[in-house]
Each structure stands twice: as C-alpha cells, then as structure tokens.
Write a protein that holds these residues in place. Structure first.
Motif, PDB file in Angstrom:
ATOM      1  N   ASP A   3      -1.141   2.406  -8.039  1.00  0.00           N
ATOM      2  CA  ASP A   3      -1.665   3.005  -6.872  1.00  0.00           C
ATOM      3  C   ASP A   3      -1.803   1.939  -5.524  1.00  0.00           C
ATOM      4  O   ASP A   3      -1.140   1.038  -5.656  1.00  0.00           O
ATOM      5  CB  ASP A   3      -3.102   3.115  -7.429  1.00  0.00           C
ATOM      6  CG  ASP A   3      -3.855   2.096  -7.784  1.00  0.00           C
ATOM      7  OD1 ASP A   3      -4.162   1.114  -6.718  1.00  0.00           O
ATOM      8  OD2 ASP A   3      -4.107   1.701  -8.917  1.00  0.00           O
ATOM      9  N   GLY A  18       2.759   1.559  -3.398  1.00  0.00           N
ATOM     10  CA  GLY A  18       1.822   1.882  -4.570  1.00  0.00           C
ATOM     11  C   GLY A  18       1.409   3.327  -4.428  1.00  0.00           C
ATOM     12  O   GLY A  18       1.360   4.099  -5.431  1.00  0.00           O
ATOM     13  N   GLY A  19       1.209   3.735  -3.141  1.00  0.00           N
ATOM     14  CA  GLY A  19       0.755   5.265  -2.847  1.00  0.00           C
ATOM     15  C   GLY A  19       1.787   6.193  -3.050  1.00  0.00           C
ATOM     16  O   GLY A  19       1.472   7.121  -3.631  1.00  0.00           O
ATOM     17  N   ARG A  42       3.208  10.234  -9.422  1.00  0.00           N
ATOM     18  CA  ARG A  42       2.781  10.332 -10.764  1.00  0.00           C
ATOM     19  C   ARG A  42       1.538  11.451 -10.923  1.00  0.00           C
ATOM     20  O   ARG A  42       1.546  12.074 -11.935  1.00  0.00           O
ATOM     21  CB  ARG A  42       1.650   9.003 -11.162  1.00  0.00           C
ATOM     22  CG  ARG A  42       0.699   9.180 -12.192  1.00  0.00           C
ATOM     23  CD  ARG A  42       0.097   7.836 -12.390  1.00  0.00           C
ATOM     24  NE  ARG A  42       0.850   6.877 -12.791  1.00  0.00           N
ATOM     25  CZ  ARG A  42       0.225   5.545 -13.008  1.00  0.00           C
ATOM     26  NH1 ARG A  42      -1.024   5.383 -13.097  1.00  0.00           N
ATOM     27  NH2 ARG A  42       1.188   4.796 -13.640  1.00  0.00           N
ATOM     28  N   THR A  82       0.876  -1.282  -0.090  1.00  0.00           N
ATOM     29  CA  THR A  82       0.026  -0.127  -0.005  1.00  0.00           C
ATOM     30  C   THR A  82       0.648   1.316  -0.039  1.00  0.00           C
ATOM     31  O   THR A  82       0.540   2.381  -0.750  1.00  0.00           O
ATOM     32  CB  THR A  82      -0.629   0.027   1.245  1.00  0.00           C
ATOM     33  OG1 THR A  82      -1.841  -1.006   1.237  1.00  0.00           O
ATOM     34  CG2 THR A  82      -1.868   1.338   1.376  1.00  0.00           C
ATOM     35  N   SER A 112      -3.750  -1.284  -5.636  1.00  0.00           N
ATOM     36  CA  SER A 112      -3.157  -2.588  -6.484  1.00  0.00           C
ATOM     37  C   SER A 112      -1.820  -3.014  -5.845  1.00  0.00           C
ATOM     38  O   SER A 112      -1.230  -3.843  -5.851  1.00  0.00           O
ATOM     39  CB  SER A 112      -2.896  -1.888  -7.813  1.00  0.00           C
ATOM     40  OG  SER A 112      -4.149  -1.453  -8.614  1.00  0.00           O
ATOM     41  N   GLN A 144       1.847   6.717  -6.867  1.00  0.00           N
ATOM     42  CA  GLN A 144       0.495   7.557  -7.164  1.00  0.00           C
ATOM     43  C   GLN A 144       0.985   8.833  -6.823  1.00  0.00           C
ATOM     44  O   GLN A 144       0.509   9.654  -8.007  1.00  0.00           O
ATOM     45  CB  GLN A 144      -0.519   6.558  -6.430  1.00  0.00           C
ATOM     46  CG  GLN A 144      -2.035   7.250  -6.869  1.00  0.00           C
ATOM     47  CD  GLN A 144      -3.077   6.623  -6.056  1.00  0.00           C
ATOM     48  OE1 GLN A 144      -2.893   6.104  -5.186  1.00  0.00           O
ATOM     49  NE2 GLN A 144      -4.261   6.854  -6.805  1.00  0.00           N
ATOM     50  N   SER A 145       1.440   9.195  -5.822  1.00  0.00           N
ATOM     51  CA  SER A 145       1.537  10.565  -5.492  1.00  0.00           C
ATOM     52  C   SER A 145       2.679  11.176  -6.614  1.00  0.00           C
ATOM     53  O   SER A 145       2.358  12.126  -6.892  1.00  0.00           O
ATOM     54  CB  SER A 145       2.134  10.699  -4.285  1.00  0.00           C
ATOM     55  OG  SER A 145       1.002  10.049  -3.135  1.00  0.00           O
TER      56      SER A 145
END
Length: 263
Positions: A185, A87-88, A94, A84, A188, A91-92
C-alpha cells in the motif's frame, strides 16, 4: 514489513552514492567556499567589541551544514513520494486482481538487483555502470533547466536540487522501489523508501561536510569490497530464503520479504 533490512541496505550500500552524488558534493563545496575574486576592493579594519562575537568561520560552517541538511531533506522527500506511488500502484492492482505472482517476481528482482549492486561495489561486475552513466546523462540534460539552482548558495536551492536528484536513475533505488511495491500500500511504500533514505543519510551527511576528503577514502578498494560483500549477502540470503524455503526467524530481521510472508 520489517524496515530494518531496508535501513541496513541504505547504510552499507551508500558507498555507491559517492559516485552518483559526487557532482552535488562538489557543488556544495563550491557554494561553501569563499569567493576568490571579490567584486570590490576591501579595506581591512580591526573591529573592537565588548563580549564574544560569533566567528565568521562558525557562520560559514552553519550555513554549509544547513545546505547539506536541506539537500538531503529534498532527496528523502522524493524517495518517500516515489515509495508512495509504487505502493499505491500495487495497492490499486491488488484491488483488481491477485497480486501474489507479481509480488514474487518483484521480490526476486529486488534481491537480484542487490546482488548486482554488491558485485558492482566490489568491482567484480560492471553492468550497473551503464545505469550510472544514464544518470550522469540525465543530470547533464537537467542542468540547463535548473541552472537557477546553481550554485547551491542557499538552503532553499539545496532543498529543491535534492528533490530533483532523488529521481535520477540508480540501481540501488530501483531495488528498494520494488520492495516498496511488495509492501502492498501507499503508506507502507513511503515508509520503505524513507527507511532506505535514512540509511543513506549518515554517509551523505558526512560526505557533504567533508567533501572530497571522504570521497577518496570511500573509493579505497578494501572499503568498497566490504560494503559490496554486505549488500551481496543481503540479496543472496533473500533469494535462498524463498528458493529453499528457509524458515522464518532471525532472517526476517535482515532479509527483504514480500508483504504477508509467513502468514
């Protein structure tokens, strides 16, 4: 992202976990063993009952099984939490900039670590032993701080110790964490690490129940070469796919791929 290759990497690479988790297996075995020095004198009595009563050995087996499941549940929780976070973070990033180049670098690193792990399992290259040694050092440093969890004589202790163990240095875990970053993310990423953890579960559950008997079999050179060769092939096919532009298709089912590959 297809989770099947992640599960298979955990399944075939879990031979590597035998060395890393040997201390925990020993702790489970000690906790399950009856005390050899009773604290008080026991006078044996013959108990006569009507109907079938559960055998003490059955109760001991059930308690041991509950500790093994609790330990692995804690381990899987830590893996999912790490996924988590990985992936987080991706995501940040991105949201601020293009992530395509970072994804490709992480993709190459993930597959290169798989190749290194395969060679390590085959005993053809021992570079990862330094990382394993680091894990053992961290474990020794942690022991005084978590001594209240030892021996693992209850499921609650096993659950907490498994959660701690999930964060120890491990090359195979790092490879899959890079893959969790490729997922793009937090949700995922958690799924990737959970799929990996579930892949290691059959081996570690069996190892926790059979202990040193299974460990000696898994350290057989033929077993380690077979497992290492499979993990090595996962990494090689993943790198060949991106380097040579191999077409999509059945390779998607067995190769780690960057998020959005082929779109």
């Amino acid at each position: 992202m297809n989770l099947l290759p992640i599960f298979l990497i955990g399944l075939f690479g879990s031979i590597h976990c035998v060395g890393m988790c040997g201390g925990i297996v020993s702790a489970l075995s000690v906790a399950a063993a009856p005390s050899a020095t009773p604290s008080a004198r026991v006078i044996p009595l013959r108990l006569v009952t009507v109907g079938k009563m559960p055998e003490p050995s059955d109760q001991t087996y059930f308690m041991h099984l509950s500790r093994v499941f609790a330990y692995n549940s804690g381990r899987l929780f830590s893996y999912a939490l790490a996924g988590t976070i990985a992936g987080g973070m991706a995501q940040s990033v991105r949201a601020l900039t293009s992530l395509s180049s970072l994804q490709i670098v992480a993709y190459w690193l993930a597959n290169l670590i798989l190749i290194a792990l395969g060679l390590h399992l085959m005993d053809a290259w021992r570079g990862l032993r330094r990382l394993e040694a680091l894990g053992q050092i961290v474990w020794r440093r942690l022991q005084p701080a978590i001594k209240f969890l030892l021996p693992m004589d209850s499921p609650a202790k096993a659950l907490m110790l498994g959660a701690v163990w999930g964060w120890l240095p491990c090359g195979m875990v790092y490879s899959v964490l890079l893959t969790a970053m490729l997922s793009g993310d937090a949700v995922s990423g958690a799924k990737v690490m959970l799929a990996f953890g579930l892949g290691t579960l059959p081996m570690l559950l069996t190892l926790g129940m059979l202990g040193m008997r299974l460990k000696s079999w898994l350290q057989d050179r033929r077993v380690r070469i077979t497992g290492g060769l499979i993990v090595l092939l996962f990494g090689l096919m993943g790198i060949l796919r991106v380097a040579e532009g191999m077409p999509l298709g059945w390779l998607d089912a067995i190769c780690i791929s960057p998020a959005g590959a082929g779109h």
